[in-house]
Design an enzyme around this catalytic site. Structure first.
Site, PDB file in Angstrom:
ATOM      1  N   SER A   1       0.830  -1.201   0.000  1.00  0.00           N
ATOM      2  CA  SER A   1       0.000   0.000   0.000  1.00  0.00           C
ATOM      3  C   SER A   1       0.863   1.249   0.000  1.00  0.00           C
ATOM      4  CB  SER A   1      -0.866  -0.025   1.265  1.00  0.00           C
ATOM      5  OG  SER A   1      -1.442   1.230   1.479  1.00  0.00           O
TER       6      SER A   1
ATOM      7  N   TYR B   1      -2.023  -0.939  10.894  1.00  0.00           N
ATOM      8  CA  TYR B   1      -2.271  -1.485   9.551  1.00  0.00           C
ATOM      9  C   TYR B   1      -1.101  -1.154   8.622  1.00  0.00           C
ATOM     10  CZ  TYR B   1      -3.863  -1.687   4.726  1.00  0.00           C
ATOM     11  OH  TYR B   1      -3.931  -1.939   3.374  1.00  0.00           O
TER      12      TYR B   1
ATOM     13  N   LYS C   1       2.027  -3.563   6.612  1.00  0.00           N
ATOM     14  CA  LYS C   1       2.470  -3.571   5.203  1.00  0.00           C
ATOM     15  C   LYS C   1       3.984  -3.370   5.124  1.00  0.00           C
ATOM     16  CE  LYS C   1      -1.524  -4.351   3.394  1.00  0.00           C
ATOM     17  NZ  LYS C   1      -1.832  -5.698   2.907  1.00  0.00           N
TER      18      LYS C   1
HETATM   19  P1  NAD Z   1     -11.168  -6.937   1.286  1.00  0.00           P
HETATM   20  O1  NAD Z   1     -11.396  -6.905   2.745  1.00  0.00           O
HETATM   21  O2  NAD Z   1     -12.312  -6.650   0.383  1.00  0.00           O
HETATM   22  O3  NAD Z   1     -10.523  -8.351   0.866  1.00  0.00           O
HETATM   23  C1  NAD Z   1      -9.673  -9.064   1.708  1.00  0.00           C
HETATM   24  C2  NAD Z   1     -10.165 -10.504   1.743  1.00  0.00           C
HETATM   25  O4  NAD Z   1      -9.294 -11.274   2.584  1.00  0.00           O
HETATM   26  C3  NAD Z   1     -11.572 -10.649   2.316  1.00  0.00           C
HETATM   27  O5  NAD Z   1     -12.353 -11.424   1.435  1.00  0.00           O
HETATM   28  C4  NAD Z   1     -11.365 -11.368   3.656  1.00  0.00           C
HETATM   29  O6  NAD Z   1     -12.447 -12.226   3.964  1.00  0.00           O
HETATM   30  C5  NAD Z   1     -10.074 -12.136   3.388  1.00  0.00           C
HETATM   31  N1  NAD Z   1      -9.273 -12.430   4.590  1.00  0.00           N
HETATM   32  C6  NAD Z   1      -8.838 -11.596   5.561  1.00  0.00           C
HETATM   33  N2  NAD Z   1      -8.128 -12.261   6.477  1.00  0.00           N
HETATM   34  C7  NAD Z   1      -8.089 -13.561   6.078  1.00  0.00           C
HETATM   35  C8  NAD Z   1      -7.506 -14.751   6.603  1.00  0.00           C
HETATM   36  N3  NAD Z   1      -6.832 -14.760   7.755  1.00  0.00           N
HETATM   37  N4  NAD Z   1      -7.674 -15.911   5.928  1.00  0.00           N
HETATM   38  C9  NAD Z   1      -8.362 -15.937   4.769  1.00  0.00           C
HETATM   39  N5  NAD Z   1      -8.943 -14.860   4.227  1.00  0.00           N
HETATM   40  C10 NAD Z   1      -8.807 -13.678   4.869  1.00  0.00           C
HETATM   41  O7  NAD Z   1      -9.955  -5.925   0.976  1.00  0.00           O
HETATM   42  P2  NAD Z   1      -9.426  -5.349  -0.400  1.00  0.00           P
HETATM   43  O8  NAD Z   1      -9.772  -3.907  -0.487  1.00  0.00           O
HETATM   44  O9  NAD Z   1      -9.806  -6.241  -1.517  1.00  0.00           O
HETATM   45  O10 NAD Z   1      -7.863  -5.432  -0.127  1.00  0.00           O
HETATM   46  C11 NAD Z   1      -7.073  -6.524  -0.577  1.00  0.00           C
HETATM   47  C12 NAD Z   1      -5.643  -6.292  -0.163  1.00  0.00           C
HETATM   48  O11 NAD Z   1      -5.181  -5.049  -0.691  1.00  0.00           O
HETATM   49  C13 NAD Z   1      -5.417  -6.206   1.344  1.00  0.00           C
HETATM   50  O12 NAD Z   1      -4.185  -6.828   1.650  1.00  0.00           O
HETATM   51  C14 NAD Z   1      -5.332  -4.715   1.591  1.00  0.00           C
HETATM   52  O13 NAD Z   1      -4.575  -4.418   2.736  1.00  0.00           O
HETATM   53  C15 NAD Z   1      -4.633  -4.250   0.326  1.00  0.00           C
HETATM   54  N6  NAD Z   1      -4.874  -2.841   0.011  1.00  0.00           N
HETATM   55  C16 NAD Z   1      -6.152  -2.381  -0.123  1.00  0.00           C
HETATM   56  C17 NAD Z   1      -6.374  -1.033  -0.412  1.00  0.00           C
HETATM   57  C18 NAD Z   1      -7.783  -0.496  -0.526  1.00  0.00           C
HETATM   58  O14 NAD Z   1      -7.956   0.721  -0.464  1.00  0.00           O
HETATM   59  N7  NAD Z   1      -8.811  -1.318  -0.707  1.00  0.00           N
HETATM   60  C19 NAD Z   1      -5.292  -0.148  -0.592  1.00  0.00           C
HETATM   61  C20 NAD Z   1      -3.988  -0.658  -0.457  1.00  0.00           C
HETATM   62  C21 NAD Z   1      -3.790  -2.014  -0.163  1.00  0.00           C
END
Ligand code: NAD
Ligand code: UDP
Length: 341
Positions: free
Chosen positions: A126, A151, A155
């Protein structure tokens, strides 16, 4: 057919990436514990691609559960690791929940990759790793500042765990993608962003306000040093972001990577203020938004946007969709999900 494991594949970015993977000819297996997503997402993926991917409900932070899926891991050509908790504010309240889930799941994945000789990893990082940069736009060489939240710290630590592990394993290769602000939904509106409870993020708050679920959008701060006083972010269409994963994966599979642990900024390379986002949303959808300006949100930075030249050069990837297209797609998804005509 190359088989790719997608952890967190029923989540927001994961589901859009699964669609792009299937459309690029990959076989996909999803691992998710459904802690922040819904199993119905698989039906949305099937409606778009004609294929319902194999799915296992697994808590990746629990190593005894990952042991149960050894057969799946054994034959994989790569893993895209999305699974993590992602709410910045919640992580400040419950730091251990975040360190435990985000770090244990990554460690588990890496251990299994070593155990079953899975070579290629794409990791969801991120732009939070940069904190408030002194110089903009940020490049991959910009300093990593002390994280503002647990958080963000997960990362930073995750990137270090990956590079340290790679130093000791000859075959393992990874690309960490530092996402900026992903927004929008698939053009079909069959999948999109569905936060549980009250949204933290700007775009779902906007679309839920437009849909009448929230009374009013609060804009956090109008006294920043920006053209209209509201904070600036680099908003990227989630389908463009999803495509960056395909480019990164192909780079690893075809051994085009320059080092075994690479990092790329994945953003649009352009900043927009909150008020510009609101105005653009109103223009493209024709819906007037009810909003008020309130105090700054604690922990927010003033401005950030990406220099994504490295991704453009090395991954041969760039964004195709505009902010307006992203906002319209987010609204189309919200309308379809809520049954609004
Ligand atoms: P999201 O919450 O929609 O998706 C994450 C998924 O991981 C969910 O389906 C959740 O059920 C699953 N999950 C969490 N912990 C778990 C575990 N222990 N075992 C199995 N499944 C698990 O989030 P997103 O927005 O799709 O983000 C995906 C990734 O991208 C994450 O790592 C997040 O930190 C990163 N990210 C997101 C953003 C954003 O703004 N959305 C920005 C930068 C980075
Ligand atoms: N924001 C806002 N109102 C909201 C949610 C967010 O004004 O209800 C602002 C927030 O202060 C930031 C920008 O919108 O300047 C993007 O916030 P978001 O939470 O979507 O992403 P972040 O950049 O914090 O990860």
């Amino acid at each position: 057919m190359k088989k790719i494991i997608v952890t967190g594949g029923t989540g927001y970015i994961g589901s859009h990436t699964v669609v792009e993977l299937i459309e690029s000819g990959f076989e996909v297996v999803i691992l998710d514990n459904l802690s922040n997503s819904n199993i119905d997402v698989l039906d949305g993926i099937k409606k778009i691609t004609g294929i319902k991917p194999e799915f296992y409900k697994v808590d990746l932070a629990d190593s005894s559960e990952t042991d149960k899926i050894s057969d799946v891991l054994k034959n994989a050509d790569g893993i895209i690791h999305f699974a993590a908790y992602k709410a910045v504010g919640e992580s400040v309240k419950y730091p251990l929940k975040y360190y435990k889930n985000n770090l244990n799941s990554l460690i588990n994945i890496l251990e299994n990759m070593q155990k079953y000789s899975v070579k290629n990893l794409i990791f969801s990082s991120s732009c939070t790793v940069y904190g408030q940069p002194k110089e903009l736009p940020v490049t991959e060489q910009s300093p990593i500042l002390k994280a503002d939240s647990p958080y963000g710290n997960t990362k930073q630590i995750s990137e270090e765990i990956i590079s340290d592990t790679i130093k000791t394993s000859e075959k393992l290769k990874a690309i960490s993608l530092r996402y900026f602000n992903p927004i929008g939904a698939h053009e079909s509106a069959e999948i999109g962003e569905l936060p549980l409870g009250v949204p933290d993020n700007l775009i779902p708050y906007i679309t839920q306000t437009a849909a009448g679920i929230r009374e009013q959008l609060s804009i956090f701060g109008s006294d920043y040093n920006t053209p209209d006083g509201t904070a600036i972010r680099d908003y990227i269409h989630v389908s463009d972001l999803a495509k960056a994963h395909i480019a990164a994966l192909k780079r690893l599979i075809s051994n085009k990577n320059k080092t075994n642990s690479e990092v790329f900024n994945i953003g649009a390379g352009k900043g927009n203020t909150v008020l510009e986002v609101v105005k653009t949303f109103e223009e493209v959808t024709g819906v007037k938004l009810n909003y008020q300006i309130v105090d700054r949100r604690q922990g927010d930075i003033e401005k950030i946007w990406a220099n994504a030249d490295l991704a453009q050069k090395e991954l041969i990837w760039e964004t195709e969709k505009s902010l307006a297209e992203a906002l319209l797609s987010a609204w189309n998804w919200e309308k379809k999900y809520r049954g609004i005509k």
